[in-house]
Design a protein around this motif. Structure first.
Motif, mmCIF file in Angstrom:
data_model
loop_
_atom_site.group_PDB
_atom_site.id
_atom_site.type_symbol
_atom_site.label_atom_id
_atom_site.label_comp_id
_atom_site.label_asym_id
_atom_site.label_seq_id
_atom_site.Cartn_x
_atom_site.Cartn_y
_atom_site.Cartn_z
ATOM 1 N N ARG A 3 62.935 45.992 45.949
ATOM 2 C CA ARG A 3 63.347 45.915 47.351
ATOM 3 C C ARG A 3 62.293 45.097 48.108
ATOM 4 N N LYS A 4 62.773 44.140 48.871
ATOM 5 C CA LYS A 4 61.886 43.202 49.556
ATOM 6 C C LYS A 4 60.817 43.909 50.395
ATOM 7 N N GLU A 5 61.198 44.954 51.089
ATOM 8 C CA GLU A 5 60.255 45.638 51.979
ATOM 9 C C GLU A 5 59.281 46.548 51.227
ATOM 10 N N GLU A 6 59.475 46.717 49.917
ATOM 11 C CA GLU A 6 58.610 47.580 49.119
ATOM 12 C C GLU A 6 57.777 46.822 48.086
ATOM 13 N N ARG A 95 53.107 48.885 50.272
ATOM 14 C CA ARG A 95 54.137 48.601 49.269
ATOM 15 C C ARG A 95 53.941 49.503 48.057
ATOM 16 N N ARG A 96 55.050 49.904 47.407
ATOM 17 C CA ARG A 96 54.993 50.787 46.232
ATOM 18 C C ARG A 96 55.468 50.116 44.951
ATOM 19 N N GLN A 97 56.169 48.968 45.061
ATOM 20 C CA GLN A 97 56.650 48.240 43.892
ATOM 21 C C GLN A 97 55.764 47.014 43.707
ATOM 22 N N LEU A 159 63.260 37.313 41.876
ATOM 23 C CA LEU A 159 63.672 36.667 43.128
ATOM 24 C C LEU A 159 65.119 37.011 43.490
ATOM 25 N N PHE A 160 66.008 37.031 42.499
ATOM 26 C CA PHE A 160 67.398 37.376 42.798
ATOM 27 C C PHE A 160 67.541 38.837 43.191
ATOM 28 N N GLU A 161 66.780 39.741 42.573
ATOM 29 C CA GLU A 161 66.802 41.146 42.995
ATOM 30 C C GLU A 161 66.381 41.274 44.449
ATOM 31 N N LEU A 162 65.344 40.555 44.812
ATOM 32 C CA LEU A 162 64.820 40.643 46.175
ATOM 33 C C LEU A 162 65.767 40.014 47.193
ATOM 34 N N MET A 163 66.485 38.961 46.799
ATOM 35 C CA MET A 163 67.417 38.306 47.740
ATOM 36 C C MET A 163 68.669 39.142 47.972
ATOM 37 N N ARG A 164 69.163 39.783 46.948
ATOM 38 C CA ARG A 164 70.355 40.636 47.001
ATOM 39 C C ARG A 164 71.666 39.892 47.240
#
Length: 179
Positions: A3-6, A95-97, A159-164
């Motif tokens: 997740r981008k914010e994590e 951040r946790r990730q 990058l694709f996970e973060l973009m969603r």
């Protein structure tokens, strides 16, 4: 799922002559640049490490040029978590990730990833953005992390996970970056 914010990137020791002699160094540096540029477009913070820069030299220019506004954290321990400046910097992001990339896979990347995991972070190693002097040592480092429960990812997957979503200007810029 990232997740981008994590999410946070920990960039490990891509320095001097060593960065030039690791297995498939050009490919690793190219992947690191894509990762860093993409993460910066997504406003994902980076914590930048350098192992004994007086001896190993600075981070290679191809990577360092994308680190504007960030100062490297100097360390002597292979596990960056033994360096208080590093653990404070990671904690300060909230951040946790944590994505881990750099060199060498079987030494500083491995020990830092394990250290972060022991501190309770969700850690993933970016397998196409790490290397060691030999392919065998890269594989050993990756396998040891996997056995410890640290997932592997790739630059594109992260990058694709973060973009969603496949929309917007940032998506278009990252697609161009990955070509």
């Amino acid at each position: 799922m990232l997740r981008k914010e994590e999410t946070l990137l920990v960039l490990v020791d891509v320095q001097g002559k060593l960065a030039r002699i690791v297995h498939e160094s050009e490919s690793m540096i190219e992947q690191l640049v894509k990762l860093i540029r993409g993460l910066r477009m997504l406003d994902v913070p980076v914590v930048w490490l350098e192992q004994y820069p007086e001896g190993l030299g600075p981070t290679v220019e191809e990577v360092a040029q994308w680190m504007t506004g960030i100062q490297p954290i100097r360390k002597r321990s292979f596990n960056a978590c033994e360096t208080e400046t590093f653990t404070r910097a990671v904690k300060a992001t909230g951040r946790r990730q944590i994505l881990v990339a750099g060199i060498e896979t079987h030494i500083c990347v491995y020990q830092t990833a394990i250290g972060l995991q022991e501190l309770g972070y969700e850690v993933q190693v970016v397998a196409d953005a790490v290397s060691s002097r030999t392919f065998a040592n890269k594989q050993i480092g990756l396998e040891k992390m996997k056995a410890a429960g640290i997932s592997w990812t790739s630059v594109e997957t992260a990058l694709f996970e973060l973009m969603r979503m496949a929309e917007g200007d940032t998506f278009k810029q990252i697609i161009q970056l990955l070509k």
